[in-house]
Design an enzyme around this catalytic site. Sequence first.
Site, short mmCIF file in Angstrom:
data_model
loop_
_atom_site.label_atom_id
_atom_site.label_comp_id
_atom_site.label_asym_id
_atom_site.label_seq_id
_atom_site.Cartn_x
_atom_site.Cartn_y
_atom_site.Cartn_z
N GLU A 128 1.04 -1.42 0.02
CA GLU A 128 -0.01 0.05 0.01
C GLU A 128 0.90 1.40 -0.07
O GLU A 128 1.95 1.05 0.28
CB GLU A 128 -0.87 0.09 1.05
CG GLU A 128 -1.77 -1.19 1.33
CD GLU A 128 -2.91 -1.28 2.39
OE1 GLU A 128 -3.74 -2.09 2.20
OE2 GLU A 128 -2.69 -0.07 3.17
N GLN A 336 30.07 -1.47 -18.21
CA GLN A 336 31.47 -0.72 -18.12
C GLN A 336 32.37 -1.58 -19.35
O GLN A 336 33.15 -1.20 -19.71
CB GLN A 336 32.22 -1.29 -16.76
CG GLN A 336 33.65 -0.39 -16.32
CD GLN A 336 33.16 1.17 -16.47
OE1 GLN A 336 32.39 1.53 -16.21
NE2 GLN A 336 34.24 1.77 -16.65
N GLU A 363 9.34 -8.17 -4.01
CA GLU A 363 9.33 -9.33 -2.95
C GLU A 363 9.86 -9.35 -1.56
O GLU A 363 10.71 -10.13 -1.07
CB GLU A 363 9.71 -10.62 -3.72
CG GLU A 363 9.15 -10.77 -4.99
CD GLU A 363 7.76 -11.51 -5.05
OE1 GLU A 363 7.42 -11.53 -3.79
OE2 GLU A 363 6.98 -11.77 -5.99
#
Length: 380
Positions: A128, A336, A363
Amino acid sequence: MTVDRILPTDEAHDLLGLATELADRELAPKAAAFEERAEFPRGVLRTLGRAGLLGLPYPEEHGGAAQPYEVYLQVLEILASRWLAVAEAVSVHTLSCYPVFAFGNDEQRKLLPDMLGGELLGAYCLSEPQGGSDAAALSTRAVRADDAYLVSGTKAWITHAGTADFYNVFCRTGGPGPKGISCLLADAGTAGITPQTAERTMGLRASPVAQIVFDEARVPADRLIGGEGVGFTIAMSALDSGRLGIAACAVGLAQAALDYAVSYARERQQFGRSIIDFQGLGFILADAATQISAARALTLAAARLRDAGRPYAIEAAKAKLFATDMAMRVTTDAVQVLGGAGYVADHPVERYMREAKVLQIVEGTNQIQRMVISRALAKG
């Protein structure tokens, strides 16, 4: 580069071959254009579902493939190496099917064949605006009204918002804290459920992420999963498996970055020889290869614990932490190695680097993973 794998069965070997074939044909050629347009590849998900790749870890009686989690994760890794947004969609969808499978009743489980077959796409509504890592503090509320619940509140950072067919909605039916949380299975077309404009994300632009507003959305009471007060248990149980999915995605993405960087470094000539022959770059690639192998091994070790029915939550946290931090390092190093060429969209490594960042966040952030691991150490 070919990954040397030890698989439990010949069927698993064939399954990874199928996944590779589909990934090369259906994912790799489309990824760059779909990401550029920020277009969700719903058709690709249906194709994977019809090929049996969306229900791999679930039983055949429900429309799954009854594969060990270690096999499912390696399929996910292959998909991620061609197109991370699709692999993440598979991981999120697999996670979204878990509440009904693990906690649903017989009537609710009748939905699983369409879910696992890819005809119904799922989303997982836990976070939320004011409650991300602190999931137990969620405020979306469901009030019982006769034979339904009226759900009100706002969910944030919801993958598949606006494209999913069903939502697992974690909401408060009781008092404060985790024991007051329940899980409702809501049809996406329910009146009062309104997905908002998709977020403008750094990477994974083909994967829609948005807030979802619930305004007294009426969800039938028979869509309550596992009973009132069980929602937090469902959420945390599902996330343990989901973290392994994200770890596998990280391994696949890093492998793609390494493969591209090695190919480039072999062909790119400076000072009369391939740049891979310069120790400064060769060692970067050697470290990347080692880290990828280590992350893969850690992820599969946790999966095998899960397959054996043994506790694996802490190992899943370690795998998610290590693999996603590794993917961020490896994709940055790939840029790089290419030098200026790595910074432009003509080469995919800049996209890989942008995509890797979100894996350290979803997660459960990697700071949360460190909390999980350190608390386990403190408890002995």
